[in-house]
Scaffold this motif. Sequence first.
Motif, PDB file in Angstrom:
ATOM      1  N   ASN A 134       1.132   5.551   0.281  1.00 22.43           N
ATOM      2  CA  ASN A 134       0.477   6.841   0.563  1.00 22.43           C
ATOM      3  C   ASN A 134       1.283   7.953  -0.074  1.00 22.43           C
ATOM      4  O   ASN A 134       2.517   7.935  -0.014  1.00 22.43           O
ATOM      5  N   SER A 184       5.178   7.046   0.983  1.00 23.17           N
ATOM      6  CA  SER A 184       5.455   5.998   1.971  1.00 23.17           C
ATOM      7  C   SER A 184       4.866   4.689   1.491  1.00 23.17           C
ATOM      8  O   SER A 184       3.893   4.661   0.742  1.00 23.17           O
ATOM      9  N   VAL A 189      -0.371  10.759  10.173  1.00 19.24           N
ATOM     10  CA  VAL A 189       0.702  11.448   9.461  1.00 19.24           C
ATOM     11  C   VAL A 189       0.223  12.870   9.208  1.00 19.24           C
ATOM     12  O   VAL A 189      -0.840  13.083   8.605  1.00 19.24           O
ATOM     13  N   HIS A 197      -1.881   6.070  15.395  1.00 16.59           N
ATOM     14  CA  HIS A 197      -0.864   6.829  14.672  1.00 16.59           C
ATOM     15  C   HIS A 197      -1.535   7.653  13.581  1.00 16.59           C
ATOM     16  O   HIS A 197      -2.674   7.372  13.195  1.00 16.59           O
ATOM     17  N   VAL A 201       6.533   0.411   7.788  1.00 14.28           N
ATOM     18  CA  VAL A 201       6.237   1.652   7.051  1.00 14.28           C
ATOM     19  C   VAL A 201       7.562   2.275   6.603  1.00 14.28           C
ATOM     20  O   VAL A 201       8.378   2.677   7.434  1.00 14.28           O
ATOM     21  N   ASP A 244      -2.606  11.023   6.607  1.00 14.59           N
ATOM     22  CA  ASP A 244      -3.454   9.978   7.183  1.00 14.59           C
ATOM     23  C   ASP A 244      -3.960  10.461   8.545  1.00 14.59           C
ATOM     24  O   ASP A 244      -3.206  11.028   9.324  1.00 14.59           O
ATOM     25  N   ILE A 259       3.685   0.761   2.670  1.00 17.47           N
ATOM     26  CA  ILE A 259       3.284  -0.023   3.845  1.00 17.47           C
ATOM     27  C   ILE A 259       3.209  -1.508   3.495  1.00 17.47           C
ATOM     28  O   ILE A 259       2.423  -1.917   2.639  1.00 17.47           O
ATOM     29  N   ASP A 287      -4.582   0.449  12.753  1.00 15.25           N
ATOM     30  CA  ASP A 287      -4.609  -0.342  11.525  1.00 15.25           C
ATOM     31  C   ASP A 287      -5.578  -1.513  11.662  1.00 15.25           C
ATOM     32  O   ASP A 287      -5.781  -2.038  12.754  1.00 15.25           O
ATOM     33  N   LEU A 321       5.158  11.059  10.703  1.00 19.88           N
ATOM     34  CA  LEU A 321       4.442   9.908  11.260  1.00 19.88           C
ATOM     35  C   LEU A 321       4.572  10.001  12.777  1.00 19.88           C
ATOM     36  O   LEU A 321       5.681  10.069  13.309  1.00 19.88           O
ATOM     37  N   HIS A 355       0.883  -1.185   0.000  1.00 18.45           N
ATOM     38  CA  HIS A 355       0.000   0.000   0.000  1.00 18.45           C
ATOM     39  C   HIS A 355       0.921   1.236   0.000  1.00 18.45           C
ATOM     40  O   HIS A 355       1.931   1.262   0.687  1.00 18.45           O
TER      41      HIS A 355
HETATM   42  O1  LIG Z   1       2.103   6.738   5.382  1.00 16.46           O
HETATM   43  C1  LIG Z   1       2.531   6.554   6.520  1.00 16.46           C
HETATM   44  O2  LIG Z   1       3.627   6.991   6.887  1.00 16.46           O
HETATM   45  C2  LIG Z   1       1.724   5.754   7.508  1.00 16.46           C
HETATM   46  C3  LIG Z   1       0.388   5.417   6.959  1.00 16.46           C
HETATM   47  C4  LIG Z   1      -0.444   4.508   7.781  1.00 16.46           C
HETATM   48  O3  LIG Z   1      -0.395   4.507   8.970  1.00 16.46           O
HETATM   49  C5  LIG Z   1      -1.400   3.607   7.092  1.00 16.46           C
HETATM   50  O4  LIG Z   1      -1.496   3.645   5.841  1.00 16.46           O
HETATM   51  O5  LIG Z   1      -2.069   2.821   7.786  1.00 16.46           O
END
Ligand SMILES: O=C(O)CCC(=O)C(=O)O
Length: 381
Positions: free
Chosen positions: A162, A261, A249, A247, A185, A173, A263, A178, A199, A160
């Motif tokens: 971002n 980023s 971002v 968490h 990450v 985010d 994942i 999650d 993050l 995935h």
């Molecule tokens: O993009 C990131 O640094 C973290 C993103 C994240 O936590 C997620 O996609 O679940």
Amino acid sequence: MEFLDKIFPSQIKIAPRPNYSPENYQKLAEFEKFNYDPNIHLPEYVINLKFETLYMKDIDLNKDEGYLKFRNFLKPGLAFTAPFKAFSEEGVKVLREIVEISKSIPQVNFHTKRQPWNIRGLGYMSDFIRDLNECQKLAKLASLFAGTNLSPFTYFNYSHINIGVPGSGKKVDQWHLDSVGFVIVTVLSDCENMKGGDLQVLKRDRDWSAIDLLNSQSDDYTPEEIFTVKYPGPGFAVFMQGSHIFHHVTSVKEATEPRISLIQSFMVSNCFEEDSTKFSTFKGGDPEHVSYTEFARLYAWRSKEMLDELINRTDYDEANKEERKNDGSRGKQKALKIFKMAIDELTNAYSLLNGEKDDTIGYIDDKTNQITGYDNIKIES
Ligand SMILES: O=C(O)CCC(=O)C(=O)O
Ligand SMILES: [Fe+2]
């Protein structure tokens, strides 16, 4: 032999591959030139003994006996690690090329209220992405951090991505947990002069009462319990139990390029361990023809693993001997326990898939400061 193979001598379990690609997510010729090789795309992993870590046991608020037993089993159970180099220069280069190509494939680009821009579904379209996500070395590294064997999560989640556009004013985010147990990450872009795009994690285990604390966080104030990850450069990553710690971002204020980023998602390999998967998140975000099939296969695999345990047991003789001694209860009890778990797994899967049950955990919307579910509502990019 790699140190990871010494620690994990047997192969990490990978769920059986689907023998088809869903409509719109067929293999793409443009990705064929990339061939994954862990010797080229991953670095030599060096584990620093002074690794900055946070242990689950130190942030556990849940003192429930069953839960603590589970946590004990997961020792050392790192909540998250300090940044470590997860990909080589060449690995970063190829992944960035894949991201660039992906930007022009409409069906892999998603714009949601939680994440303004993400890319999903590449596992079906690129062998490089599929092989990276099924890489033994990477899965063994994640397993080492988790303290238990981890397997790659479902195909649509493979790598995935971002993307955070500088100056968009939108968080990359929102605060969330999650819907998969464990993630690595990695940042792929140049963050040296980036302002924002941080993050940040809350150092508490699944603490919903922290919503006010999270919402009080602003650009010039970060509460002490919130930790900001400082990535030294592209290819660096953190491992975290994102299903346990909130968490988010922050928005990218300034940067020489968009923040990218990556994942990598993992689930526990052992079907008898607690699993953090939340189907409703994927049901609410991914194409319906993909999420239903993927999760039907996932739950079917987990239940099959349970029943295999019963079929392949080698301790029946021993159990039977005990049984004769103990009035026939021991072997029978073990078998019944496994049957019950498989039945529960299937009942849960059935209710989730036919919509009788919802396991949404949601995210915290920064506009309303409320927990919000995934509703398949896409926004304009
Ligand atoms: O993009 C990131 O640094 C973290 C993103 C994240 O936590 C997620 O996609 O679940
Ligand atoms: Fe996350």
